[in-house]
Design a protein around this motif. Sequence first.
Motif, PDB file in Angstrom:
ATOM      1  N   ALA A 145       0.573  -0.503   0.300  1.00  0.00           N
ATOM      2  CA  ALA A 145       0.190   0.107   0.213  1.00  0.00           C
ATOM      3  C   ALA A 145       0.880   1.270  -0.230  1.00  0.00           C
ATOM      4  O   ALA A 145       2.288   1.430   0.694  1.00  0.00           O
ATOM      5  CB  ALA A 145      -1.347   0.307   1.059  1.00  0.00           C
ATOM      6  N   ILE A 146       0.405   2.345  -0.762  1.00  0.00           N
ATOM      7  CA  ILE A 146       1.220   3.753  -0.666  1.00  0.00           C
ATOM      8  C   ILE A 146       0.165   4.364  -0.575  1.00  0.00           C
ATOM      9  O   ILE A 146      -0.699   5.080  -0.616  1.00  0.00           O
ATOM     10  CB  ILE A 146       1.795   3.819  -2.280  1.00  0.00           C
ATOM     11  CG1 ILE A 146       2.492   2.525  -3.689  1.00  0.00           C
ATOM     12  CG2 ILE A 146       2.229   5.640  -2.539  1.00  0.00           C
ATOM     13  CD1 ILE A 146       1.926   3.208  -4.481  1.00  0.00           C
ATOM     14  N   LYS A 155      -8.226  10.488   0.959  1.00  0.00           N
ATOM     15  CA  LYS A 155      -7.907   9.799  -1.005  1.00  0.00           C
ATOM     16  C   LYS A 155      -7.012   9.815  -1.234  1.00  0.00           C
ATOM     17  O   LYS A 155      -6.316   9.374  -3.023  1.00  0.00           O
ATOM     18  CB  LYS A 155      -8.104  11.168  -1.532  1.00  0.00           C
ATOM     19  CG  LYS A 155     -10.178  11.402  -1.156  1.00  0.00           C
ATOM     20  CD  LYS A 155     -10.986  12.509  -1.456  1.00  0.00           C
ATOM     21  CE  LYS A 155     -11.829  12.788  -0.422  1.00  0.00           C
ATOM     22  NZ  LYS A 155     -12.093  13.651  -0.373  1.00  0.00           N
ATOM     23  N   GLY A 156      -6.080   9.823  -0.787  1.00  0.00           N
ATOM     24  CA  GLY A 156      -3.595   9.858  -0.948  1.00  0.00           C
ATOM     25  C   GLY A 156      -3.752   8.274  -1.501  1.00  0.00           C
ATOM     26  O   GLY A 156      -2.263   8.295  -2.034  1.00  0.00           O
ATOM     27  N   VAL A 157      -4.195   7.719  -0.343  1.00  0.00           N
ATOM     28  CA  VAL A 157      -3.299   5.905  -0.737  1.00  0.00           C
ATOM     29  C   VAL A 157      -3.567   4.920  -1.617  1.00  0.00           C
ATOM     30  O   VAL A 157      -5.255   5.277  -2.351  1.00  0.00           O
ATOM     31  CB  VAL A 157      -3.946   4.901   0.410  1.00  0.00           C
ATOM     32  CG1 VAL A 157      -3.892   3.747   1.067  1.00  0.00           C
ATOM     33  CG2 VAL A 157      -3.503   5.854   1.714  1.00  0.00           C
ATOM     34  N   LYS A 158      -2.800   4.327  -2.607  1.00  0.00           N
ATOM     35  CA  LYS A 158      -3.402   3.059  -3.761  1.00  0.00           C
ATOM     36  C   LYS A 158      -2.833   2.181  -3.352  1.00  0.00           C
ATOM     37  O   LYS A 158      -1.652   2.226  -3.026  1.00  0.00           O
ATOM     38  CB  LYS A 158      -2.159   4.450  -5.019  1.00  0.00           C
ATOM     39  CG  LYS A 158      -2.761   5.509  -5.431  1.00  0.00           C
ATOM     40  CD  LYS A 158      -4.333   5.777  -5.505  1.00  0.00           C
ATOM     41  CE  LYS A 158      -4.627   6.760  -6.342  1.00  0.00           C
ATOM     42  NZ  LYS A 158      -6.063   7.263  -6.214  1.00  0.00           N
ATOM     43  N   GLY A 221     -14.198   2.084  -8.025  1.00  0.00           N
ATOM     44  CA  GLY A 221     -14.051   3.216  -8.105  1.00  0.00           C
ATOM     45  C   GLY A 221     -13.163   3.734  -7.033  1.00  0.00           C
ATOM     46  O   GLY A 221     -12.765   2.922  -6.481  1.00  0.00           O
ATOM     47  N   PRO A 222     -13.194   4.886  -7.003  1.00  0.00           N
ATOM     48  CA  PRO A 222     -11.893   5.492  -6.195  1.00  0.00           C
ATOM     49  C   PRO A 222     -12.145   5.669  -4.907  1.00  0.00           C
ATOM     50  O   PRO A 222     -13.475   5.385  -4.099  1.00  0.00           O
ATOM     51  CB  PRO A 222     -11.430   7.056  -7.045  1.00  0.00           C
ATOM     52  CG  PRO A 222     -13.210   7.370  -7.244  1.00  0.00           C
ATOM     53  CD  PRO A 222     -13.881   6.194  -8.333  1.00  0.00           C
ATOM     54  N   ASN A 223     -10.812   5.421  -4.166  1.00  0.00           N
ATOM     55  CA  ASN A 223     -11.361   6.505  -3.262  1.00  0.00           C
ATOM     56  C   ASN A 223     -12.085   7.078  -2.317  1.00  0.00           C
ATOM     57  O   ASN A 223     -12.136   8.602  -2.987  1.00  0.00           O
ATOM     58  CB  ASN A 223     -10.239   6.061  -1.484  1.00  0.00           C
ATOM     59  CG  ASN A 223      -9.922   4.876  -1.494  1.00  0.00           C
ATOM     60  OD1 ASN A 223     -10.653   3.911  -1.645  1.00  0.00           O
ATOM     61  ND2 ASN A 223      -8.866   4.289  -1.392  1.00  0.00           N
TER      62      ASN A 223
END
Length: 449
Positions: A145-146, A155-158, A221-223
């Motif tokens: 996890a980044i 919303k920044g975690v990928k 979808g996105p966080n």
Amino acid sequence: MREHVLLIGGGGREHAIARELAGSDVKLSACAGNKNPGIARLVSEFETLETTDPDTVADYAEAVDATIAVVGPEAPLDAGVSDALEDVGVYAFGPKQADAKIETDKAFQRRFMAENDVPGCPDFETFDDMDAACAFIDEYDGDLAIKPAGLTGGKGVKVIGDQVTPEEGKEYIQESEYERIVLEERLIGEEFTVQAFVANGGLETAPAVQDHKRAYEGDEGPNTGGMGSYSDATVDLPFMTEQDYDDAVEIIEATVDALEDYRGILYGQFMLTAEGPKVIEFNARFGDPEAMNTLPVLETDFLDVLVAARDGEQPPNLEFAEQATVCKYAVPEGYPTNPTAGAKVQVDEESVARAVGATKNSSGDEPRESAGDALLYYASVDEREDGIYTTTSRSFALVGVADSITEAEEIAEDALAVAGEEGLHMRHDIGKPELVQQRIDHVEELRGE
Ligand code: AMP
Ligand code: GLY
């Protein structure tokens, strides 16, 4: 002396705090960057100001003669608002800047867990050099996890292997210009939240909640900041055992022991893995939406917690009604990537309460007999002369409280039906039996049951 509580923040979470305190023998004032119409109606005074400017908040607290402050969101905590309030003699229920780092600096948070032997910490490395981070991704055996170290509104975690490929992950790191990131072991399992009320070395925990971070149904979808959440009539959730809940509480206790002067809410976000709960993150405040699951079932006076904390005591034993809750957010269309503001909000607290059962009636079905009222919480909306309009953030939440998750979900859905869907998006699947069952099946599969 009658207490005067100043509430800082103007989202759905703060509307829930305001409603909780409005029922107590207290004078209530609020300040926020936006005028939340739900909060404004419950308080004696509402001031629109920059809540991340500690001096401005402290001046306002002094001007209204506040005796206790409650800091809702993370940004003011990060800015040092609790410290500034203390400097002018107003007790703040919310950690000081140094302790809020448990949320606001994810690199600090992981190192803190490792140094203090807090259980449930995944493998991690922190990086200031983004080339070294990319090299680590190439070398690491498994998915990572980044995480940007600073605040990103969730919303920044990928997560590699989930949202992005390793190549996309590296591109994200190189393009985003973060100063520091954490790379950590990807945890697989089901997420849940446990929130603790902390003061003077003591803590009391609330029933577990499951939030839904992904924007679209089926967890696609996105966080987002959170699209909705549910809790059960017990302290755990249908996919957990009580032991899992107790393990999570132990992790929170170990954290509070290591944080000497922590006060406020400590929010633990856990992944229930095959090896039990692991920590995804800590937050230094109530969750939004989780506050809207927790506060409506809190039977102890929240004011008693605040006064005990201010007076140097540990929190009183907390009682929670044995009821399930389902919270659903209505967000502007296109949220979070490309939100369109300006849709008129068609609901108010009265129409929401009336809605329950009525929609089934008009469609010819039998109305439910056990239906209770739904609760409406405003978040980021803009009140104009002719009504309330959406902005580009989450608009409002509807909460059902009932004996079971299924009934609570139906109550929330009935209320959403009144709101209509024009200009709005919502996840109808949250709290539905099919989705809850998927969570149960997922954990059974992980545990090899
Ligand atoms: P956070 O901002 O830390 O709450 O992360 C946002 C979301 O990213 C979480 O709710 C998880 O779904 C996901 N996430 C964060 N850390 C991990 C991890 N180590 N493994 C898997 N998913 C993660
Ligand atoms: N619901 C997630 C958060 O408040 O951070």
